[in-house]
Design a protein around this motif. Sequence first.
Motif, PDB file in Angstrom:
ATOM      1  N   HIS A  51       5.310   2.007   5.941  1.00  0.00           N
ATOM      2  CA  HIS A  51       4.600   2.725   4.884  1.00  0.00           C
ATOM      3  C   HIS A  51       5.421   3.917   4.418  1.00  0.00           C
ATOM      4  O   HIS A  51       5.539   4.166   3.208  1.00  0.00           O
ATOM      5  N   ALA A  55       0.828  -1.203   0.000  1.00  0.00           N
ATOM      6  CA  ALA A  55       0.000   0.000   0.000  1.00  0.00           C
ATOM      7  C   ALA A  55       0.865   1.257   0.000  1.00  0.00           C
ATOM      8  O   ALA A  55       0.545   2.242  -0.667  1.00  0.00           O
ATOM      9  N   GLY A 111       0.496   8.580  -6.324  1.00  0.00           N
ATOM     10  CA  GLY A 111       0.667   9.992  -5.999  1.00  0.00           C
ATOM     11  C   GLY A 111       1.673  10.678  -6.898  1.00  0.00           C
ATOM     12  O   GLY A 111       1.484  11.832  -7.298  1.00  0.00           O
ATOM     13  N   ALA A 137      -3.291  13.326  -4.576  1.00  0.00           N
ATOM     14  CA  ALA A 137      -2.146  12.510  -4.185  1.00  0.00           C
ATOM     15  C   ALA A 137      -1.988  12.471  -2.670  1.00  0.00           C
ATOM     16  O   ALA A 137      -1.728  11.410  -2.088  1.00  0.00           O
ATOM     17  N   SER A 183       0.692   3.830  -3.028  1.00  0.00           N
ATOM     18  CA  SER A 183       0.299   5.227  -2.837  1.00  0.00           C
ATOM     19  C   SER A 183       1.403   6.174  -3.283  1.00  0.00           C
ATOM     20  O   SER A 183       1.127   7.255  -3.806  1.00  0.00           O
ATOM     21  N   SER A 198       6.741   4.191   0.566  1.00  0.00           N
ATOM     22  CA  SER A 198       6.257   5.282  -0.283  1.00  0.00           C
ATOM     23  C   SER A 198       7.393   6.233  -0.660  1.00  0.00           C
ATOM     24  O   SER A 198       7.444   6.722  -1.790  1.00  0.00           O
ATOM     25  N   ILE A 229      -4.845  10.288  -1.091  1.00  0.00           N
ATOM     26  CA  ILE A 229      -4.556   8.856  -1.246  1.00  0.00           C
ATOM     27  C   ILE A 229      -3.464   8.427  -0.282  1.00  0.00           C
ATOM     28  O   ILE A 229      -3.583   7.410   0.407  1.00  0.00           O
ATOM     29  N   LEU A 230      -2.399   9.208  -0.210  1.00  0.00           N
ATOM     30  CA  LEU A 230      -1.291   8.882   0.688  1.00  0.00           C
ATOM     31  C   LEU A 230      -1.735   8.917   2.145  1.00  0.00           C
ATOM     32  O   LEU A 230      -1.400   8.028   2.931  1.00  0.00           O
ATOM     33  N   SER A 235      -3.964   5.883   3.018  1.00  0.00           N
ATOM     34  CA  SER A 235      -3.155   4.674   3.072  1.00  0.00           C
ATOM     35  C   SER A 235      -2.283   4.645   4.326  1.00  0.00           C
ATOM     36  O   SER A 235      -2.147   3.612   4.984  1.00  0.00           O
TER      37      SER A 235
END
Length: 145
Positions: free
Chosen positions: A69, A19, A27, A46, A23, A73, A49-50, A53
């Motif tokens: 995470h 995830a 993004g 973006a 993301s 990311s 969504i980030l 998540s």
Amino acid sequence: MPWSHRQNVFVQVSVTVLAGAGSGFVGTLAHRMGASANIPYGLVLAFVILGLSAWCARARLGVSGLALHLIASSIVAWGLAIGGAAGDVLVPVGFTSAMPFFSRHAGYIWLYGLIAVQVVLLVLPRAWFVIPPRIDESPDTPADD
């Protein structure tokens, strides 16, 4: 509880890392939408969504999930920002010509903002990331008459 919260730790970590990477990827693709018109709806999308998540990552695995995470990311977003062998980049930065503000700065805002959003989620109270168990509200069975 959501599906990923009921799984073993290996599956939870895998979902969190995927995830985070997803993301960061989505993004990075979306952050420049509208920037040329100085309406940064892609940047807002973006970050939404980030943020969602990252919220799920912290709810699933706590602070360590949020750290995983953040790492996933960041690796994806910053990796895409570096560019390929042909010199193509998805996150252009360092403009000197006259252009709209968000067209010039969207890349910087995205790359540093994705770290800032997740650090903000880190310092929020733990109670904001608790998913309460579902209460069964089935009606009582009718009495036999």
